[in-house]
Design a protein around this motif. Structure first.
Motif, mmCIF file in Angstrom:
data_model
loop_
_atom_site.group_PDB
_atom_site.id
_atom_site.type_symbol
_atom_site.label_atom_id
_atom_site.label_comp_id
_atom_site.label_asym_id
_atom_site.label_seq_id
_atom_site.Cartn_x
_atom_site.Cartn_y
_atom_site.Cartn_z
ATOM 1 N N GLN A 182 0.809 -1.264 -0.017
ATOM 2 C CA GLN A 182 0.020 -0.012 0.064
ATOM 3 C C GLN A 182 0.871 1.238 -0.022
ATOM 4 N N GLU A 183 1.832 1.120 0.954
ATOM 5 C CA GLU A 183 2.762 2.425 0.995
ATOM 6 C C GLU A 183 3.810 2.510 -0.181
ATOM 7 N N LEU A 184 4.382 1.640 -0.584
ATOM 8 C CA LEU A 184 5.345 1.868 -1.704
ATOM 9 C C LEU A 184 5.055 1.284 -3.157
ATOM 10 N N GLY A 185 3.626 0.739 -3.236
ATOM 11 C CA GLY A 185 3.221 0.160 -4.366
ATOM 12 C C GLY A 185 3.016 1.321 -5.652
ATOM 13 N N SER A 186 2.980 2.396 -5.263
ATOM 14 C CA SER A 186 2.596 3.625 -6.312
ATOM 15 C C SER A 186 4.239 3.978 -6.921
ATOM 16 N N GLN A 187 5.121 3.914 -5.973
ATOM 17 C CA GLN A 187 6.565 4.395 -6.293
ATOM 18 C C GLN A 187 7.205 3.136 -6.990
ATOM 19 N N THR A 188 7.288 1.846 -6.285
ATOM 20 C CA THR A 188 8.023 0.899 -6.983
ATOM 21 C C THR A 188 7.313 -0.020 -7.924
ATOM 22 N N GLY A 189 6.036 -0.004 -7.983
ATOM 23 C CA GLY A 189 5.254 -0.659 -8.892
ATOM 24 C C GLY A 189 5.276 -2.377 -8.585
ATOM 25 N N GLU A 190 5.152 -3.199 -9.424
ATOM 26 C CA GLU A 190 4.993 -4.562 -8.903
ATOM 27 C C GLU A 190 6.731 -5.150 -8.571
ATOM 28 N N GLU A 191 6.438 -5.907 -7.635
ATOM 29 C CA GLU A 191 7.773 -6.364 -7.020
ATOM 30 C C GLU A 191 8.648 -6.967 -8.149
ATOM 31 N N LYS A 192 9.790 -6.898 -8.313
ATOM 32 C CA LYS A 192 10.593 -7.512 -9.157
ATOM 33 C C LYS A 192 11.141 -8.608 -8.687
ATOM 34 N N ARG A 193 10.970 -9.778 -9.470
ATOM 35 C CA ARG A 193 11.622 -11.157 -9.280
ATOM 36 C C ARG A 193 12.999 -11.286 -9.710
ATOM 37 N N PHE A 194 13.709 -11.406 -8.891
ATOM 38 C CA PHE A 194 15.330 -11.429 -9.194
ATOM 39 C C PHE A 194 15.770 -13.009 -9.434
ATOM 40 N N LYS A 195 16.111 -13.220 -10.554
ATOM 41 C CA LYS A 195 16.612 -14.557 -10.963
ATOM 42 C C LYS A 195 18.030 -14.537 -10.587
ATOM 43 N N ARG A 196 18.199 -15.911 -9.860
ATOM 44 C CA ARG A 196 19.367 -16.155 -9.401
ATOM 45 C C ARG A 196 20.387 -16.282 -10.490
ATOM 46 N N LYS A 197 21.619 -15.874 -10.443
ATOM 47 C CA LYS A 197 22.709 -15.692 -11.220
ATOM 48 C C LYS A 197 23.352 -17.283 -10.943
ATOM 49 N N LYS A 198 23.589 -17.817 -12.339
ATOM 50 C CA LYS A 198 24.046 -19.208 -12.438
ATOM 51 C C LYS A 198 25.836 -18.950 -12.418
ATOM 52 N N ALA A 199 26.237 -20.012 -12.196
ATOM 53 C CA ALA A 199 27.780 -19.994 -12.011
ATOM 54 C C ALA A 199 28.353 -20.221 -13.270
ATOM 55 N N LYS A 200 29.269 -19.152 -13.696
ATOM 56 C CA LYS A 200 29.772 -19.100 -14.981
ATOM 57 C C LYS A 200 31.213 -19.674 -14.817
ATOM 58 N N GLY A 201 31.889 -20.140 -16.270
ATOM 59 C CA GLY A 201 33.205 -20.540 -16.156
ATOM 60 C C GLY A 201 34.212 -19.617 -15.942
ATOM 61 N N PRO A 202 35.586 -19.860 -15.927
ATOM 62 C CA PRO A 202 36.459 -18.932 -15.530
ATOM 63 C C PRO A 202 36.860 -18.256 -16.895
ATOM 64 N N ASN A 203 37.247 -17.051 -16.468
ATOM 65 C CA ASN A 203 37.569 -16.019 -17.600
ATOM 66 C C ASN A 203 38.824 -16.681 -18.414
ATOM 67 N N PRO A 204 38.843 -17.068 -19.719
ATOM 68 C CA PRO A 204 39.999 -17.681 -20.610
ATOM 69 C C PRO A 204 41.417 -16.797 -20.484
ATOM 70 N N LEU A 205 41.132 -15.285 -20.426
ATOM 71 C CA LEU A 205 42.233 -14.237 -20.409
ATOM 72 C C LEU A 205 42.904 -14.379 -19.132
ATOM 73 N N SER A 206 42.319 -14.701 -17.942
ATOM 74 C CA SER A 206 42.886 -14.648 -16.601
ATOM 75 C C SER A 206 43.858 -15.968 -16.355
ATOM 76 N N CYS A 207 43.297 -17.051 -17.057
ATOM 77 C CA CYS A 207 43.926 -18.418 -16.757
ATOM 78 C C CYS A 207 45.243 -18.475 -17.302
ATOM 79 N N LYS A 208 46.256 -18.754 -16.556
ATOM 80 C CA LYS A 208 47.800 -19.069 -17.202
ATOM 81 C C LYS A 208 47.766 -20.416 -17.617
#
Length: 260
Positions: A182-208
């Protein structure tokens, strides 16, 4: 005291602490039957109970208990002297004394609001104490103190209290979500659903890259094979020197002639 018995006492008293608000020092109401059993078994009540609970205790009795023991006569003077060692707690029957069992029943009425532990050998009084939720019952088994398991009434009331608290907490969280919307609905709109970030592979440029160890020899290749496909291995050519050239070189360097 055995380890299993010690764990059992701690488990039972933790139940009463968490659900009914018992706190150290525990208040123990003692009647004449337990004092008589302690006299017959030569048990030091204050010392044995302190070791049994492993904490500070307040051993209490009432005026009704003492008067009832005095009326019985000199046959229980020893038990009476033990009972008089404890602090006399006000029971509200100073003008009109009642039976000891009725006095202790009135002390734990209305779900034992003052959190007493009933210490008695009287089976009828123990049965009444079990029916009162949140009342621990203690007695002497031969010479050893024994704390009874929490009664069914105590466990049922504790479970109902826990369920109601969980329900109230859920209602409170739902109410907070509604107020936030009720208080923040007009300002923020609908609640955003954040997706969980998946684990990425290593950066090939930083690998020795792996370094070759110094001093290690590469395995010898078989004849007719090469590391690169389609490229023949290079053969080493042996240069032959003519005899007259060899003689001239030996003469110039003053090297003795060697026979073939």
């Amino acid at each position: 005291m055995k380890i299993t018995q010690k764990r059992k006492v701690n488990r039972y008293m933790s139940f009463f602490r968490n659900n009914y608000g018992f706190r150290v020092p525990y208040q123990v109401l003692v009647d004449g039957t337990l004092c008589l059993a302690a006299l017959e078994g030569q048990v030091r009540v204050s010392e044995q109970l302190s070791k049994y609970f492993q904490c500070e205790l307040k051993l209490l009795t009432t005026q009704c208990v003492i008067l009832e023991m005095e009326k019985i006569g000199p046959s229980i003077n020893g038990a009476l002297s033990i009972c008089k060692q404890f602090a006399v707690h006000k029971c509200g029957h100073e003008k009109k004394p009642v039976l000891a069992s009725k006095c202790l029943e009135s002390m734990i009425a209305d779900n034992n609001p003052n959190r007493y532990i009933i210490a008695t050998q009287d089976p009828s009084l123990r049965e009444v104490a079990r029916a009162v939720p949140g009342t621990p019952v203690l007695y002497l088994h031969f010479r050893s103190p024994t704390l009874e398991k929490p009664s069914q009434q105590s466990t049922e009331l504790a479970g109902a209290t826990i369920k109601s608290s969980i329900h109230d907490q859920g209602c409170t969280m739902e109410r907070l979500r509604q107020l936030k919307k009720q208080e923040l609905g007009s300002q923020t709109g609908e609640e955003k659903r954040f997706k969980r970030k998946k684990a990425k592979g290593p950066n090939p440029l930083s690998c020795k890259k792996k370094k070759k160890k110094i001093g290690t020899r590469e395995p010898l290749q078989k004849a007719g094979t090469s590391s690169d496909q389609g490229v023949r291995p290079r053969k080493r050519k042996r240069v032959k020197i003519a005899d007259h050239i060899r003689q001239e070189l030996a003469a110039r360097l003053n090297v003795p002639k060697t026979s073939d």
